[in-house]
Design an enzyme around this catalytic site. Sequence first.
Site, PDB file in Angstrom:
ATOM      1  N   TRP A 140       0.150   0.511   4.336  1.00 34.95           N
ATOM      2  CA  TRP A 140      -0.238  -0.503   5.615  1.00 34.95           C
ATOM      3  C   TRP A 140       0.059   0.257   6.845  1.00 34.95           C
ATOM      4  O   TRP A 140       1.417   0.515   6.839  1.00 34.95           O
ATOM      5  CB  TRP A 140      -0.050  -1.771   5.445  1.00 34.95           C
ATOM      6  CG  TRP A 140      -0.419  -2.600   6.937  1.00 34.95           C
ATOM      7  CD1 TRP A 140      -1.490  -2.949   7.164  1.00 34.95           C
ATOM      8  CD2 TRP A 140       0.816  -3.686   7.483  1.00 34.95           C
ATOM      9  NE1 TRP A 140      -1.338  -3.879   8.328  1.00 34.95           N
ATOM     10  CE2 TRP A 140      -0.205  -4.250   8.476  1.00 34.95           C
ATOM     11  CE3 TRP A 140       2.145  -3.796   7.240  1.00 34.95           C
ATOM     12  CZ2 TRP A 140       0.515  -5.132   9.279  1.00 34.95           C
ATOM     13  CZ3 TRP A 140       2.674  -4.592   8.273  1.00 34.95           C
ATOM     14  CH2 TRP A 140       1.961  -5.287   9.039  1.00 34.95           C
ATOM     15  N   ASP A 220       7.306  -6.453  -0.100  1.00 26.35           N
ATOM     16  CA  ASP A 220       6.378  -6.975   0.905  1.00 26.35           C
ATOM     17  C   ASP A 220       5.094  -7.615   0.457  1.00 26.35           C
ATOM     18  O   ASP A 220       4.400  -7.034  -0.506  1.00 26.35           O
ATOM     19  CB  ASP A 220       5.816  -5.673   1.702  1.00 26.35           C
ATOM     20  CG  ASP A 220       4.896  -6.284   2.997  1.00 26.35           C
ATOM     21  OD1 ASP A 220       5.068  -7.816   3.039  1.00 26.35           O
ATOM     22  OD2 ASP A 220       4.226  -5.511   3.690  1.00 26.35           O
ATOM     23  N   LYS A 255      -2.892 -14.642   4.854  1.00 28.23           N
ATOM     24  CA  LYS A 255      -4.071 -14.669   4.071  1.00 28.23           C
ATOM     25  C   LYS A 255      -4.327 -15.627   3.039  1.00 28.23           C
ATOM     26  O   LYS A 255      -5.328 -16.186   2.916  1.00 28.23           O
ATOM     27  CB  LYS A 255      -4.154 -13.133   3.172  1.00 28.23           C
ATOM     28  CG  LYS A 255      -3.260 -12.151   4.077  1.00 28.23           C
ATOM     29  CD  LYS A 255      -3.917 -11.374   4.972  1.00 28.23           C
ATOM     30  CE  LYS A 255      -3.227 -10.397   5.608  1.00 28.23           C
ATOM     31  NZ  LYS A 255      -3.906  -9.537   6.509  1.00 28.23           N
TER      32      LYS A 255
HETATM   33  C1  LMR Z   1      -5.086  -5.402   7.437  1.00 24.67           C
HETATM   34  O1  LMR Z   1      -4.303  -4.585   6.723  1.00 24.67           O
HETATM   35  O2  LMR Z   1      -6.034  -5.414   7.512  1.00 24.67           O
HETATM   36  C2  LMR Z   1      -4.314  -6.828   7.844  1.00 24.67           C
HETATM   37  O3  LMR Z   1      -2.906  -6.674   7.081  1.00 24.67           O
HETATM   38  C3  LMR Z   1      -4.232  -6.949   9.274  1.00 24.67           C
HETATM   39  C4  LMR Z   1      -3.190  -6.315  10.170  1.00 24.67           C
HETATM   40  O4  LMR Z   1      -2.382  -6.835  10.622  1.00 24.67           O
HETATM   41  O5  LMR Z   1      -3.179  -4.823   9.975  1.00 24.67           O
END
Ligand code: LMR
Length: 405
Positions: A140, A220, A255
């Site tokens: 991420w 996480d 989520k």
């Molecule tokens: C995503 O990766 O789309 C979600 O976790 C939203 C975000 O905050 O990035």
Amino acid sequence: MLRVAASLGMGLGMLDRLQAQAPDALLALIKMYAADERADKIDLGVGVYRTNEGDTPVFKAIKAAEQALIDEQDSKSYLGPEGDLGFVHALMPYVFGQDATMGGRIEGMQTPGGTGAVRLAAAVAKAAGVTRVHMGTPSWPNHAQIFADLGLETAGFGHATGEGAANLEAVLAAIGDARDGDAVLLHGCCHNPTGVDYTNEQWDEIADALAKSPALAILDVAYHGLGRGMEEDAYGVRKVLSKLDEALVAYSCDKNFGMYRDRVGALYVMAKDADGLPAILSNLNALARASWSMPPDHGGAAVRLVLRDDGRTQMWLDELEDMRNRMRRVRERLAAADNEVPGLNLSALADQNGLFAMLPLAREQIVALREDHAVYMAGSGRINIAGLHAGNTEQFIGALKAVTS
Ligand code: LMR
């Protein structure tokens, strides 16, 4: 104005020295998609769940809890940096299993979303002497941003193999290399952005490796229940914690309770023994106080009112199961299109989990999908599986064919 100030010898203000920053690419996609007037546009960008009709409704269980909250809540006075501990504790059996505290060694506090939990985890790790975080790549994008903002170094290891499975050798090598002062960040389930999770057998090996390592484990968990099931998705976290003395677990309800904009999360800490918890928690409290003082209450209170009521809990679990099943069907349809769109390894998507999958598309193909076919996805090639449904999946497969042929 600036020129006038400069000509008067006043110089530029300190804030004028700031360099403009590029907007967050993923969040910018939300605005680009909203501005697109094509009726057949497809949003596979930011990670929010969508129904077969393309909506992101409030969970029925949450609506019921919010109604109860309106009726029952008699004060909005401060709670403190730890937030709603009823919420924090109600979640624990789902995350950690029956002995939810590992004999009194686990405690948590509420955070503003999963992002707040990751930020607090990184900050307390830093306060404890961590200077470097090993993390699988890709991850991420905000993980790296948070660590960089706190002055933590990152060391990457490849998360997935070219075949779309998890790269066990790479994570074991990273854990093997880790020294005192290092942390290892792992996604508990539904890996973002690849959808590639460790198998249970791989988690067993990772847990054993972490048990021999001086590194601090940070897990996480942002998509619990959106992969295989609430119990199944918790396997890795529980296995790792069962083998370690200490760990941090960042958790998001944004989520799996659909609370996105309400920002509902928690950070849990497992200490070597129960006597060690108060000192760690006092650090978490001080860091939270200096960051956001207290987390927003509403979402956590609503989740508590879901989990403290059997009827609402069942409603929530049923809604979660429907979401999971729907995304599984989309994955199966995409996997079945493997022959129609060769080269993207779509067949691997059937074994992956959660909202996301990565397609090995070139930048020009991603741009062509957006400009010529109104398909919006992250620049990394990540797609949000939940953005696909009965009404647009064939259109998406057709667009993939067009840009890859
Ligand atoms: C995503 O990766 O789309 C979600 O976790 C939203 C975000 O905050 O990035």
